[in-house]
Design a protein around this motif. Structure first.
Motif, short mmCIF file in Angstrom:
data_model
loop_
_atom_site.label_atom_id
_atom_site.label_comp_id
_atom_site.label_asym_id
_atom_site.label_seq_id
_atom_site.Cartn_x
_atom_site.Cartn_y
_atom_site.Cartn_z
N PRO A 104 -19.74 2.37 1.50
CA PRO A 104 -20.23 2.37 0.12
C PRO A 104 -21.12 1.17 -0.15
O PRO A 104 -20.82 0.06 0.26
CB PRO A 104 -18.93 2.29 -0.71
CG PRO A 104 -17.92 1.72 0.22
CD PRO A 104 -18.29 2.20 1.57
N LYS A 105 -22.26 1.42 -0.83
CA LYS A 105 -23.20 0.34 -1.13
C LYS A 105 -23.06 -0.18 -2.55
O LYS A 105 -23.55 -1.25 -2.86
CB LYS A 105 -24.65 0.82 -0.94
CG LYS A 105 -24.99 1.19 0.49
CD LYS A 105 -26.47 1.09 0.75
CE LYS A 105 -27.29 2.15 0.17
NZ LYS A 105 -27.66 2.47 -1.08
N SER A 106 -22.45 0.59 -3.40
CA SER A 106 -22.40 0.22 -4.81
C SER A 106 -21.46 -0.95 -5.04
O SER A 106 -20.65 -1.31 -4.19
CB SER A 106 -21.95 1.42 -5.64
OG SER A 106 -20.66 1.83 -5.22
N GLY A 107 -21.58 -1.54 -6.23
CA GLY A 107 -20.66 -2.61 -6.61
C GLY A 107 -21.25 -4.00 -6.52
O GLY A 107 -20.57 -4.98 -6.83
N GLY A 108 -22.50 -4.12 -6.10
CA GLY A 108 -23.13 -5.44 -6.06
C GLY A 108 -22.74 -6.22 -4.81
O GLY A 108 -22.11 -5.72 -3.88
N LEU A 109 -23.11 -7.50 -4.82
CA LEU A 109 -22.94 -8.35 -3.64
C LEU A 109 -21.50 -8.82 -3.44
O LEU A 109 -21.11 -9.13 -2.32
CB LEU A 109 -23.85 -9.57 -3.76
CG LEU A 109 -25.35 -9.31 -3.57
CD1 LEU A 109 -26.16 -10.50 -4.04
CD2 LEU A 109 -25.65 -9.00 -2.11
N LYS A 110 -20.74 -8.89 -4.51
CA LYS A 110 -19.39 -9.45 -4.41
C LYS A 110 -18.55 -8.66 -3.41
O LYS A 110 -18.43 -7.44 -3.49
CB LYS A 110 -18.72 -9.46 -5.78
CG LYS A 110 -17.39 -10.22 -5.78
CD LYS A 110 -16.84 -10.35 -7.19
CE LYS A 110 -15.55 -11.17 -7.17
NZ LYS A 110 -14.98 -11.34 -8.53
N GLY A 111 -17.98 -9.39 -2.44
CA GLY A 111 -17.12 -8.76 -1.45
C GLY A 111 -17.83 -8.14 -0.28
O GLY A 111 -17.18 -7.72 0.69
N LYS A 112 -19.15 -8.06 -0.32
CA LYS A 112 -19.89 -7.50 0.80
C LYS A 112 -19.97 -8.51 1.95
O LYS A 112 -20.11 -9.71 1.72
CB LYS A 112 -21.31 -7.10 0.37
CG LYS A 112 -21.35 -6.00 -0.69
CD LYS A 112 -20.76 -4.70 -0.16
CE LYS A 112 -20.97 -3.53 -1.10
NZ LYS A 112 -20.30 -3.68 -2.39
N THR A 113 -19.90 -8.02 3.17
CA THR A 113 -19.99 -8.87 4.36
C THR A 113 -21.43 -8.85 4.86
O THR A 113 -21.94 -7.80 5.25
CB THR A 113 -19.05 -8.39 5.47
OG1 THR A 113 -17.71 -8.41 4.97
CG2 THR A 113 -19.15 -9.29 6.69
N SER A 155 -26.66 -2.48 -5.38
CA SER A 155 -26.41 -2.10 -6.77
C SER A 155 -26.81 -0.66 -7.05
O SER A 155 -26.68 -0.19 -8.18
CB SER A 155 -27.18 -3.04 -7.71
OG SER A 155 -26.74 -4.37 -7.53
N GLU A 156 -27.33 0.02 -6.05
CA GLU A 156 -27.80 1.40 -6.27
C GLU A 156 -26.63 2.36 -6.46
O GLU A 156 -25.56 2.17 -5.89
CB GLU A 156 -28.65 1.84 -5.06
CG GLU A 156 -29.94 1.05 -4.94
CD GLU A 156 -30.74 1.44 -3.73
OE1 GLU A 156 -30.25 2.28 -2.94
OE2 GLU A 156 -31.85 0.94 -3.56
#
Length: 561
Positions: A379-388, A560-561
């Motif tokens: 999943p790409k949504s949800g913004g940068l927070k928590g992304k590796t 954020s898409e």
């Protein structure tokens, strides 16, 4: 920060003069160290020591700092060094660079006085002639045994040697007076056919050459490259001919372009046999390629009929069930293989050698005999927070990358730009990993393996470009797989909004770190160091900050898409 080398070269009774408008003095020998003070053009300081490309200078009675040697002029002591010209028609210029006018020419054997040193240039005087010459064509005072040897004293020999140094000069005769006919890179193999005191005669590109014996190592008769390692060559000139045979008389059967990387199948007298597209092979001159040795990409293990996992890391845990907190039933070493029984989520259940079964995480193994090579759709949504997010500062350590028109090292710019991006992403709550955080070397395979191990949401490889045409400028984004294209387009679109240089577009590039990457990945070339004005711009903090913020904004848009 990288630890300081205790064995620093002492530079007694020397001084430097700052030759740029303003220069940061750092607390250590590298761009990753904090700024201790800013000095200005014309300021003069005593040199305390030197390390690699940096001088330690005395700021006051109790404090020292470090400056890059390509941004200062070194003043010699009270007596000038002597040198001898090693080439006919050596051009003398009115400044330290090929962009300065030629004021005179010197011939082989003429003696000069060296009064200053700046980067790769000497300021010399010879009678009424004064100016700057490239240091590669000036030999210093050498021991009599080196210059007095003649070819008639050559001791016959015949064995394979390995170069232990990058940019090792190959000369046309034994001794520092010999003209430079080419260079060897670290790890290059050569046929040694004879020797005199301190020098080896080698076969070089179909002709005879000479190299200093202290930089050629004779391997043990039992030593062989590890089976899981492979050499790669990166083309460092605009266009390189591919030939049928390993010499300049071989028929030209194609060409490869600057920046492209190919597996080296065989080496012969500094020629590389390359694995080309479509299963073809051909020979290229090794002195026009930059060689890297890395672990063999595991996806090449494609001859197995049954599905197997191959372990990528020593000490990999095999567990009793498909959870990271379950009991460890065995540990495996890099290169071991196990038959797959089935896949459970992101885990493989495998058959162990003792007849039991175990579970191993899919992100730390390579799978052979399987068509399941596409990455898991995350999943790409949800913004940068928590992304590796993996940030890969290109090159590093012994691999300087391209060297700019005025001596800038690509490896330094990629690291400083990546560190700015790292800070921005961390503040946004992303889990950020740098493939290197200092001036160290990391293999291409290791960089990709980190992306797989951490199951990264995005892999960003930062580079700066170079080409023989010094008028070319701009930035480019590269992807290899279709699943990397969206990330690359989005980041490039953000660069277009902020950078004033030319947008050279989105391109499909055959680069190892994106070709072998199962994660969304992009390789960015942020500017041309071969262009003098763009080189000066990219070295500024304001440019690097703007580039990093543009990449950050592109990642934020992508997630954020």
């Amino acid at each position: 920060m990288p630890a300081l080398n205790a064995e620093k070269a002492i530079a007694q009774e020397k001084a430097i003069i700052i030759n740029t408008e303003s220069l940061n003095v750092r607390n250590g020998p590298g761009l990753s160290f904090s700024v201790a003070k800013q000095v200005h053009k014309g300021d003069e300081f005593q040199v305390v020591s030197s390390e690699n490309d940096w001088y330690e200078i005395k700021l006051n009675s109790s404090k020292t700092g470090w400056v890059a040697n390509w941004l200062v002029t070194l003043k010699a002591g009270s007596s000038a060094k002597k040198g001898t010209v090693t080439e006919d028609g050596l051009r003398v210029r009115d400044g330290a660079g090929t962009n300065y006018s030629v004021v005179a020419a010197l011939n082989n054997g003429e003696e000069v006085s060296i009064t200053e040193e700046q980067g790769n240039w000497y300021k010399i005087s010879a009678g009424s002639i004064a100016g700057w010459v490239h240091k590669d064509y000036i030999a210093g005072d050498a021991p009599e045994t080196e210059d007095s040897e003649t070819v008639s004293n050559v001791q016959p020999d015949n064995w394979t040697g390995i170069s232990t140094d990058n940019s090792l000069n190959v000369r046309n005769s034994p001794g520092l007076h010999g003209s430079i006919i080419g260079k060897l890179n670290k790890g290059d193999k050569v046929s040694v056919t004879g020797s005199v005191s301190g020098w080896f005669r080698i076969e070089f590109g179909g002709i005879e050459g000479w190299v200093s014996s202290q930089y050629i190592e004779k391997p043990s008769s039992a030593s062989k490259p590890p089976a899981n390692q492979v050499s790669y060559g990166k083309v460092i000139i605009n266009s390189l001919n591919i030939r049928e045979n390993a010499n300049l008389n071989g028929k030209v059967v194609g060409s490869v372009k600057q920046g492209e990387v190919y597996e080296i199948l065989e080496e012969k007298n500094n020629w590389y046999k390359l694995s080309l597209k479509g299963g073809k092979t051909g020979w290229a001159a090794g002195w026009y390629m930059e060689k890297t040795v890395a672990e063999k990409p595991q996806k090449q293990q494609s001859t197995r009929k049954a599905e197997e996992v191959q372990i990528l890391y020593n000490g990999t845990n095999l567990r009793s069930s498909a959870f990271t907190n379950s009991a460890i039933v065995a540990r495996a070493s890099s290169g071991e293989t196990f038959p797959i029984k089935k896949k459970t989520g992101e885990w493989y259940e495998v058959s162990l050698k003792n007849g039991q079964t175990g579970f191993v995480a899919s992100w730390i193994v390579s799978v052979s005999g399987s068509s399941d090579s596409a990455p898991v759709n995350k999943p790409k949504s949800g913004g940068l927070k928590g992304k590796t997010i993996l940030i890969d500062p290109g090159h590093g350590g012994r691999d300087s990358g391209t060297i700019g028109y005025r001596g800038t090292f690509e490896k330094d710019l990629t690291l400083s730009t990546s560190q700015i991006l790292y800070d921005l992403l961390k503040k946004a709550g992303a889990d950020v990993i740098l493939t290197r955080n200092d001036d160290s070397y990391s293999s291409l395979n290791t960089r990709v393996a980190l992306a797989h191990y951490h199951d990264s949401d995005a892999f960003i490889s930062i580079h700066y470009d170079s080409i023989s045409d010094s008028s070319v400028k701009g930035y480019t984004a590269y992807y290899y797989h279709q699943y990397q294209k969206e990330l690359s387009q989005t980041v490039l679109g953000s660069l277009v909004k902020s950078l004033s240089s030319r947008n050279r577009g989105l391109k499909q590039g055959d680069y190892f770190v994106i070709r072998e990457n199962k994660q969304p990945a992009v390789l960015l070339e942020l500017g041309y160091l071969s262009n003098p004005s763009e080189e000066a711009l990219t070295r500024t903090h304001s440019f690097q900050d703007m580039a990093a913020r543009s990449i950050y904004n592109g990642l934020d848009e992508y997630f954020s898409e």
